[in-house]
Design an enzyme around this catalytic site. Structure first.
Site, mmCIF file in Angstrom:
data_model
loop_
_atom_site.group_PDB
_atom_site.id
_atom_site.type_symbol
_atom_site.label_atom_id
_atom_site.label_comp_id
_atom_site.label_asym_id
_atom_site.label_seq_id
_atom_site.Cartn_x
_atom_site.Cartn_y
_atom_site.Cartn_z
ATOM 1 N N THR A 162 -8.914 -1.109 0.443
ATOM 2 C CA THR A 162 -9.452 -2.065 -0.527
ATOM 3 C C THR A 162 -8.457 -3.205 -0.715
ATOM 4 O O THR A 162 -8.842 -4.308 -1.086
ATOM 5 C CB THR A 162 -9.723 -1.412 -1.894
ATOM 6 O OG1 THR A 162 -8.569 -0.662 -2.293
ATOM 7 C CG2 THR A 162 -10.944 -0.509 -1.826
ATOM 8 N N LYS A 195 0.876 -1.165 0.000
ATOM 9 C CA LYS A 195 0.000 0.000 0.000
ATOM 10 C C LYS A 195 0.913 1.214 0.000
ATOM 11 O O LYS A 195 2.107 1.091 0.263
ATOM 12 C CB LYS A 195 -0.908 0.014 1.227
ATOM 13 C CG LYS A 195 -0.166 -0.269 2.531
ATOM 14 C CD LYS A 195 -1.077 -0.310 3.746
ATOM 15 C CE LYS A 195 -1.916 -1.560 3.864
ATOM 16 N NZ LYS A 195 -3.331 -1.341 3.749
HETATM 17 C C1 LIG Z 1 -5.679 -1.952 -4.027
HETATM 18 C C2 LIG Z 1 -4.516 -1.121 -4.327
HETATM 19 C C3 LIG Z 1 -4.167 -0.082 -3.461
HETATM 20 C C4 LIG Z 1 -4.920 0.220 -2.184
HETATM 21 O O1 LIG Z 1 -4.349 -0.513 -1.129
HETATM 22 P P1 LIG Z 1 -4.755 -0.238 0.414
HETATM 23 O O2 LIG Z 1 -4.131 -1.388 1.113
HETATM 24 O O3 LIG Z 1 -6.244 -0.275 0.483
HETATM 25 O O4 LIG Z 1 -4.176 1.073 0.782
HETATM 26 C C5 LIG Z 1 -3.059 0.688 -3.772
HETATM 27 N N1 LIG Z 1 -2.345 0.447 -4.884
HETATM 28 C C6 LIG Z 1 -2.648 -0.560 -5.732
HETATM 29 C C7 LIG Z 1 -1.804 -0.782 -6.937
HETATM 30 C C8 LIG Z 1 -3.754 -1.369 -5.492
HETATM 31 O O5 LIG Z 1 -4.058 -2.348 -6.354
#
Ligand SMILES: *Cc1c(COP(=O)(O)O)cnc(C)c1O
Length: 831
Positions: free
Chosen positions: A673, A565
């Site tokens: 997400t 993330k």
């Molecule tokens: C899903 C996703 C995120 C969001 O990640 P979180 O753990 O919810 O912060 C960020 N970057 C990419 C490339 C993703 O696929």
């Protein structure tokens, strides 16, 4: 080549090379595009050329669905959703389009016949990184679900020439490289030069009386740029519906009566035309305060006005509908405050340009817009300094004042003798100089306001938008985020897809709640065996990628403990790092200690100007360099920082995880997400009661979730009474030792300064309370290691997590948006 085309004209009836879905038809189509679109002789064809040829062949097939879909909604007999978002993090398109069209196998066969491997061809695709992270990826998941649920919709955004930077790691530090995603061309977009609109900027306003004697205002911009549209097809899964993503690009406007031309300064005029194109040049990081302010506002206004003008053109000119019907035909969603200038811009278009009476225009505006809030962090709530706003958008500021007058009058009527409330709710803030509060503008201008997880929506009503909630309780609701199971399960985890399909059929792809039918199989030894084989294969696939990108070797039998993330203090990657150092310390001080071996995988970009986030990357890589090369510990621990986390490599990461790290301070992560993607792929979560973690735990069952840390209430209480990190250090010998190891240069070749800023923030002024959660986190991680040792139990828990992840499909989320906010139903398309 002649041979191929000769055969093709003999075997393939006219037109089939653009539409046929069989392997033969695709093969002919690829050959066609190699000859007529790529224009390279066979001797010099590269895999990249095959990628482009297949992409063009697939686009042809999309077009056969796209045009009928567009034709069907243009009369506006069905209501249309417009999703306005400054970011769309779409990810690679080819694999997803093959999946949604159901022609993956034909494409594989067609390429094999041409001596090419589909996976190698897929690997050629450069993803459009037109987003920072979760918010942009959410927009992309929602487009997939809108198309799959057959809802007519348009996504509107910005075609940044340079998307999110590419991250490299040099000696443990993040290096940014410009993302040149367009350098090999983009076969998915269709340039529509005739679809263009003017976007003004700066200048002044004039009052006048029109021929009918009405008092009017006109905006005379200081300069104007042209927005041109690039359309991309968004194909639904297993349905004919193919929706549109329109991204706007800025161009110089030809022969506009610029002041400089009038005064004869030709070269100054040309210069201005060159600068016009800088508006859509580059995507800005979302978590970096006070950078590129003016250009950022220009980007937001630019894409919003182009989108609204496009909507009005379709509504008035194509469908021939009256303006008062706008809210009946269109639902326009504001993805965070980035497009919230739309509230003032629609008012300007209606009142100044279309001469609609103010009250009617306001009624139309509020009934058209919905606003999704994505953050409670005060530093992330957008405000614009009044002076900057006035210089940039003078007419909009006047309109905002007018909206504010009407609105505050309502507040005074509802809450007499409460001047504090009036100033708290004003669209104009006094916080550190006068400013325009975009979250207030979005809230006042929308008939529905939603948060993105149950907890977040409650906190929204209790904190940043409390006054607004008390004024209009019915406008507030929650729609928990979701992710598309097509991309994040079927496409990225083909092994699991096959296992699911064979076990319960393929209905789960469009109704993820059907995964519940897997629950009984959690006890089935045969299923368990195959489940573990799939996970093992995914871990080997990731290990191979890690080896080629970092040189680090991983053992796929180890626990894969993953945190991917954006790097941010509130997400607390440094808390995870403290756990690694804790294990390092135990192994060093207790010779002969045996622990279940784990690999800690991190990935994520730090905003280029976010000093602390970059130091946190250095902390992780420094620990990794020490741990991975120390024979005392590298039999049990490995640490990987995977460079350049993006959608493309996310496909390899989520399916390989055993443990998903969702460890933000309670109350700080709106939803998350990534947590959902991990769950669908059978990872167990270690997490706080934050964002959608709360609902993940509810769905999975508390016994299938590793909970730790303070609750939102406890966090608030601790902050109110005064958080003293020293209390936690003194009480905990292990924590003291861990901080000492970092502080004395153990991981930095004796350098005691490099990681000092991270330590100082943890020890002296940490708004995210990492040390307050340390003991609880370590205890939880120790429990996790014990459960991991009971492999059957772990597998069972992980199957139940996947089986109970149905709620987190973006299809569920989009159904809720359609029913509760947009009132948009399905639209059949005849091919
Ligand atoms: C899903 C996703 C995120 C969001 O990640 P979180 O753990 O919810 O912060 C960020 N970057 C990419 C490339 C993703 O696929």
């Amino acid at each position: 080549m002649t041979d191929v085309t000769d055969r093709q004209t003999q075997e393939i009836p006219t037109g089939l090379s653009r539409t046929g879905m069989t392997a033969n038809a695709l093969k002919a189509a690829i050959s066609d595009h190699l000859l007529y679109s790529i224009c390279r002789p066979a001797a010099v064809l590269t895999t990249q050329n095959y990628y482009t040829a297949l992409a063009l062949a697939v686009r042809d097939r999309l077009q056969g669905r796209w045009m009928p879909t567009t034709q069907t909604f243009l009369d506006l007999s069905k209501k249309v959703t417009c999703y306005l978002s400054a970011e769309f993090l779409m990810g690679p398109q080819l694999g997803n389009n093959l999946l949604n069209l159901g022609i993956e196998e034909s494409a594989r066969e067609a390429l094999a016949d041409l001596g090419q491997d589909l996976d190698a061809v897929l690997a050629c695709e450069e993803e459009p990184g037109l987003g920072n992270g979760g918010l942009g990826r959410l927009a992309a998941c929602y487009l997939d679900s809108l198309a799959t649920l057959q809802r007519p919709s348009i996504g509107y955004g910005i075609r940044y020439e340079f998307g999110i930077f590419d991250q490299e790691i040099h000696e443990g530090w993040q290096i940014e490289r410009t993302d040149n995603w367009l350098s090999s061309g983009n076969p998915w977009e269709v340039y529509k030069p005739d679809m263009n609109y003017s976007a003004g900027w700066a200048g002044h306003t004039e009052q006048y009386v029109d021929v009918a004697g009405h008092f009017r205002v006109r905006w005379v911009p200081g300069h104007v740029v042209k927005g041109v549209g690039y359309d991309t097809a968004v194909q639904g899964y297993g349905v004919p519906n193919c929706n549109t993503l329109t991204l706007w690009s800025a161009r110089a406007i030809e022969s506009f009566a610029l002041e400089a031309f009038n005064t004869g300064d030709y070269y100054k005029a040309v210069e201005q035309e060159v600068t016009a194109e800088t508006v859509t040049k580059v995507l800005y990081p979302n978590d970096e305060p006070e950078i590129g302010k003016r250009l950022r506002l220009a980007q937001q206004y630019f894409f919003v006005t182009c989108s609204l003008q496009d909507i009005l053109r379709i509504h008035l000119e194509v469908a021939g509908r009256p303006l008062r019907e706008l809210p009946d035909q269109w639902a326009v969603q504001l993805n965070d405050t980035h497009p919230s200038i739309a509230v003032a811009e629609l008012m300007r278009l209606l009142v100044d340009e279309h001469h609609v009476h103010w009250d009617e225009a306001w009624d139309i505006t509020v009934r058209t817009f919905g606003y999704t809030n994505h953050t409670l962090l005060p530093e992330a709530l957008e405000t614009w300094p009044l002076r900057l706003f006035d210089e940039s958008l003078p007419r909009h500021l006047e309109i905002i004042y007018e909206i504010n007058n009407h609105f505050l009058e309502q507040v005074r009527t509802r809450f007499p003798d409460d001047p504090d409330r009036v100033s708290r709710m004003s669209l104009i803030g006094e916080d550190g100089g006068k400013c325009v509060r975009m979250a207030h503008l979005a809230t006042v201008g929308s008939h529905r306001i939603n948060g993105v997880a149950a907890l977040h929506s409650e906190l929204l009503k209790a904190s940043v938008l409390k006054d607004f909630y008390e004024m209009w309780p019915d406008r507030f609701g929650n729609i928990t985020n979701g992710v598309t199971p097509r991309r994040f399960l079927a496409l990225s985890n083909p092994g699991l897809r096959d296992l699911f399909n064979e076990t319960i059929g393929d209905g789960w792809l469009t109704d993820l709640y059907k995964l519940r039918e897997l629950e009984p199989y959690a006890e089935d030894p045969e299923f368990l065996k195959r489940w573990r084989a799939v996970k093992r294969a995914n871990k080997s696939r990731l290990a191979e990628y890690v080896h080629t990108t970092t040189g680090i070797e991983l053992d796929p039998t180890w626990m894969y403990d993953i945190q991917v993330k954006r790097i941010h203090e509130y997400k607390r990657q440094h808390l995870n790092a403290l756990h690694i150092v804790t294990l390092y310390h135990r192994l060093k001080t207790q010779p002969g200690l045996v622990i279940p071996p784990r690999v800690f995988i991190f990935g994520g970009k730090a905003a280029p100007g976010y000093f602390m986030a970059k130091r946190i990357i250095k902390l992780i890589t420094a620990i990794g360099a020490t741990v991975n090369n120390d024979p005392d510990v590298n039999r049990f621990l490995r640490v990987v920082f995977l460079p350049n986390f993006n959608v493309k490599n996310a496909h390899l990461v989520y399916p390989a995880a055993n443990l998903s790290e969702q460890i933000s301070t309670a109350g700080k992560e709106a939803s998350g997400t990534g947590n959902m993607k991990f769950m669908m792929n059978g990872a167990l979560t270690v997490g706080t009661l934050d964002g959608a973690n709360v609902e993940i735990r509810e769905e999975a069952g508390a016994e299938n979730f590793f909970l730790f840390g303070l609750t939102v209430e406890e966090v608030e209480q601790l902050q109110a009474t005064g958080y003293r990190p020293a209390d936690y250090i003194e009480r905990n010998a292990e924590l003291t030792a861990v901080l000492q190891l970092i502080s004395d240069g153990t991981f930095t070749h004796g350098d005691t300064e490099i990681l000092r800023p991270v330590l100082d923030s943890l020890v002296f002024h940490d708004p995210f309370l990492a040390l307050a959660d340390y003991a609880s986190y370590i205890e939880c991680q120790d429990r996790i290691s014990r459960v991991w040792n009971d492999r059957d139990h772990w597998s069972k828990m992980s199957i139940l997590n996947a089986a109970r992840s149905g709620k987190f499909s973006s299809d569920r989320a989009i159904r809720e948006y359609c029913d509760e906010i947009w009132n948009v139903g399905p639209m059949g398309v005849n091919l």
